[in-house]
Write a protein that holds these residues in place. Structure first.
Motif, PDB file in Angstrom:
ATOM      1  N   THR A  14       0.828  -1.209   0.000  1.00 43.86           N
ATOM      2  CA  THR A  14       0.000   0.000   0.000  1.00 43.86           C
ATOM      3  C   THR A  14       0.860   1.257   0.000  1.00 43.86           C
ATOM      4  N   VAL A  15       1.914   1.255   0.820  1.00 42.45           N
ATOM      5  CA  VAL A  15       2.809   2.423   0.866  1.00 42.45           C
ATOM      6  C   VAL A  15       3.471   2.643  -0.493  1.00 42.45           C
ATOM      7  N   LEU A  16       3.943   1.531  -1.082  1.00 45.55           N
ATOM      8  CA  LEU A  16       4.569   1.649  -2.406  1.00 45.55           C
ATOM      9  C   LEU A  16       3.577   2.171  -3.444  1.00 45.55           C
ATOM     10  N   ALA A  17       2.357   1.625  -3.419  1.00 44.33           N
ATOM     11  CA  ALA A  17       1.344   2.051  -4.393  1.00 44.33           C
ATOM     12  C   ALA A  17       0.987   3.518  -4.204  1.00 44.33           C
ATOM     13  N   LEU A  18       0.912   3.947  -2.939  1.00 50.24           N
ATOM     14  CA  LEU A  18       0.574   5.341  -2.671  1.00 50.24           C
ATOM     15  C   LEU A  18       1.678   6.272  -3.166  1.00 50.24           C
ATOM     16  N   LEU A  19       2.924   5.883  -2.932  1.00 48.16           N
ATOM     17  CA  LEU A  19       4.043   6.686  -3.437  1.00 48.16           C
ATOM     18  C   LEU A  19       4.021   6.744  -4.963  1.00 48.16           C
ATOM     19  N   GLY A  20       3.742   5.588  -5.577  1.00 45.68           N
ATOM     20  CA  GLY A  20       3.650   5.571  -7.036  1.00 45.68           C
ATOM     21  C   GLY A  20       2.508   6.423  -7.545  1.00 45.68           C
ATOM     22  N   ALA A  21       1.380   6.414  -6.823  1.00 48.16           N
ATOM     23  CA  ALA A  21       0.233   7.229  -7.228  1.00 48.16           C
ATOM     24  C   ALA A  21       0.569   8.712  -7.142  1.00 48.16           C
ATOM     25  N   LEU A  22       1.278   9.103  -6.078  1.00 46.27           N
ATOM     26  CA  LEU A  22       1.666  10.512  -5.948  1.00 46.27           C
ATOM     27  C   LEU A  22       2.626  10.923  -7.055  1.00 46.27           C
ATOM     28  N   LEU A  23       3.563  10.035  -7.380  1.00 42.29           N
ATOM     29  CA  LEU A  23       4.466  10.328  -8.488  1.00 42.29           C
ATOM     30  C   LEU A  23       3.696  10.429  -9.802  1.00 42.29           C
ATOM     31  N   GLY A  24       2.732   9.513  -9.988  1.00 38.62           N
ATOM     32  CA  GLY A  24       1.913   9.566 -11.194  1.00 38.62           C
ATOM     33  C   GLY A  24       1.094  10.846 -11.276  1.00 38.62           C
ATOM     34  N   CYS A  25       0.611  11.326 -10.136  1.00 49.45           N
ATOM     35  CA  CYS A  25      -0.134  12.587 -10.129  1.00 49.45           C
ATOM     36  C   CYS A  25       0.753  13.742 -10.557  1.00 49.45           C
ATOM     37  N   ALA A  26       2.002  13.735 -10.094  1.00 51.89           N
ATOM     38  CA  ALA A  26       2.928  14.794 -10.487  1.00 51.89           C
ATOM     39  C   ALA A  26       3.208  14.740 -11.985  1.00 51.89           C
ATOM     40  N   VAL A  27       3.402  13.520 -12.519  1.00 52.72           N
ATOM     41  CA  VAL A  27       3.626  13.372 -13.962  1.00 52.72           C
ATOM     42  C   VAL A  27       2.388  13.820 -14.740  1.00 52.72           C
ATOM     43  N   ALA A  28       1.200  13.435 -14.246  1.00 55.79           N
ATOM     44  CA  ALA A  28      -0.047  13.826 -14.922  1.00 55.79           C
ATOM     45  C   ALA A  28      -0.208  15.342 -14.938  1.00 55.79           C
TER      46      ALA A  28
END
Length: 506
Positions: free
Chosen positions: A35-49
């Motif tokens: 979950t922590v990894l996925a959340l970090l990835g989601a935040l990174l994806g939001c920045a890229v988006a």
């Protein structure tokens, strides 16, 4: 996936359970990590988006409604984060269920597997799918870029450099007669021509590559009575000279072609070819229906000009002299010696010297108009290019993660191979070879999918076939090169393993 990036092997499970850890505790730990990894990835994806959205907003065509208002929607953002966290929970718990029924002693056998068998079907399928997806997107982006290159090579039919352009529209309540209109346009040409640094100046009713045309084409009737659909332009005598449109036959308009003299006209090559074929069109008569019959004689043939867009073939066109077909609005085209934008103030002042109340502008250059005409093609290439770049990054990260995991789990085997006489180059080739085999399968699958995908975008292409060898070759080489780089780093780390230390640690 959690089972790919973290070493939750049967050995890890067995040791933890043997020390008294419960299955629930193991599951909770793995789900938390996922979950922590996925959340970090989601935040990174939001920045890229957010970055990609800003890029699309700044570089997108103005023809897209409300483009400047495009932002990352909050509801979509929450949905994306929820999906990412949900996937983290799912893949975090997946290894627990995978090894749920395996006896503890079975874990001791896991260390004997080779590098070739160390990847499960799920991991290999992910790598192949990621590579295949990147190939499809890169092929699409490559075809659009090649199409854009072909468009930029199209000869528009005139010289595009050093051209300053504006549109002047006269009010009908002030210029009610042809004499007033002709007087204004004639004086405007004279005053702008006298500006230092202006080489030539002309008027045209429709500007090339502006995307604008006559609201409806006219029917031109030849002497034989056969009608041909055509577009009609009204131009000043010097307009072909200003634009450097070549004269193919006959003559250009002159100052003597004015109201009260026999009506004359010029046609383009497309009209001459379609209507007269190999017959000489000079001296032939054409008849139009405006407010009433309008008849004129053809005195010249000029080159084809792309009016609607570079992608559209030149259509039949007839040119009439301005003073025999005077309109209320024209595009002013000025060819200058230096930067066209440096003449804006002087051109505006020249028009205001005739009529202080006349609106003038906005001004643009032909380069800006051509850029605007290609912006749709650039926008498609940009969007598909962004997706293909993200897909290649995901496939490279996935390949790197899988191989790094594989190397960490096969340290003992690598140590044994080195101790038995294997060279570091052989270890390097073994791991890279495995990665490139998977990449090759992905390239093949992606190539087959790309053949179907390119059929869907064939209507967006110009001068490029749906199966373009250059685009397909580049689209295969680029993912392959990235995969090679992603696999080389863990392979090199494996080849540098100290066999004595690796065996001692085991």
């Amino acid at each position: 996936p959690r089972s790919t990036l973290f070493p939750y092997t049967t050995l890890f499970r067995s040791v933890r359970l043997s020390l008294g850890s419960s299955k629930l505790r193991l599951t909770r730990q793995l789900v938390t990590e996922g979950t922590v990894l996925a959340l970090l990835g989601a935040l990174l994806g939001c920045a890229v988006a957010a970055g990609c959205t800003d890029l699309v907003r700044r570089l997108g065509p103005a023809t897209i409604p409300r483009l400047s208002e495009i932002t990352v929607d909050g509801r979509v953002l929450v949905f994306a984060i929820a999906v990412s966290v949900g996937m983290g929970i799912f893949f975090g718990a997946a290894p627990v269920f995978r090894f749920a029924g395996m006896p503890l002693g079975e874990s001791l056998k896991q260390g004997s597997r080779s590098i070739g068998s160390g990847l499960g079907a799920f991991q290999t399928s992910l790598i192949v799918a990621e590579v295949a997806l990147s190939v499809v997107l890169v092929v699409g982006a490559g075809l659009l870029i090649r199409s854009l290159q072909q468009l930029q090579r199209v000869d528009p039919g005139f010289r595009t450099d050093h051209l300053l352009i504006t549109r002047i529209s006269l009010p009908f309540n002030k210029y009610k007669t042809d004499q007033l209109l002709e007087g204004f346009w004639r004086e405007a040409l004279r005053r702008v021509r006298e500006i230092p640094g202006v080489r030539s100046v002309g008027f045209t009713s429709e500007l090339p590559l502006s995307g604008l045309n006559n609201p409806t084409p006219f029917k031109a009737n030849t002497a034989a009575g056969r009608p041909y659909v055509t577009f009609v332009r009204s131009i000043s005598p010097d307009y072909p000279v200003v634009m450097n449109i070549p004269l193919r036959a006959g003559r250009l308009f002159t100052a003597n072609d004015r109201d009260g003299t026999p009506n004359v006209m010029m046609i383009n090559q497309a009209f001459a070819h379609d209507v007269f074929g190999n017959e000489d069109p000079i001296g032939k008569h054409l008849t139009f229906q405006f407010d009433g019959p309008y008849e004129g004689v053809i005195v010249g043939v000029i080159g084809n000009v792309h009016h609607t867009s570079l992608a559209a073939d030149p259509f039949r066109e007839v040119y009439l002299p301005l003073e025999q077909s005077t309109l209320l609005a024209y595009h002013l085209v000025v060819r200058t010696e230096g930067d066209p934008k440096a003449f804006v103030t002087q051109v505006r002042a020249a028009i205001w010297a005739i009529d202080r109340d006349q609106a003038v502008g906005p001004f643009s250059t032909m380069g800006e108009i051509i850029h605007q005409g290609l912006i749709q093609q650039r926008f498609r290439s940009l969007v598909l290019g962004l997706f293909s770049a993200i897909a290649m990054a995901v496939s490279a990260i996935g390949l790197y993660g899988v191989l790094s995991y594989l190397v960490s789990q096969r340290t003992r085997e690598i140590g044994i191979r080195l101790a038995m006489g294997a060279s570091r180059g052989q270890i390097l080739n073994l791991i890279v070879g495995k990665a490139m085999t998977l990449t090759g399968i992905g390239l093949l699958a992606g190539g087959l999918c790309a053949l179907a995908f390119t059929r869907l975008i064939s209507q967006l292409l110009f001068g490029v076939g749906a199966v373009d060898p250059a685009a397909f070759s580049a689209s295969f080489l680029l993912p392959a090169a990235i995969a090679l780089l992603a696999s080389y780093m863990p392979a090199r780390r494996a080849s540098l393993v100290d066999p004595v230390r690796a065996l001692r640690n085991e």
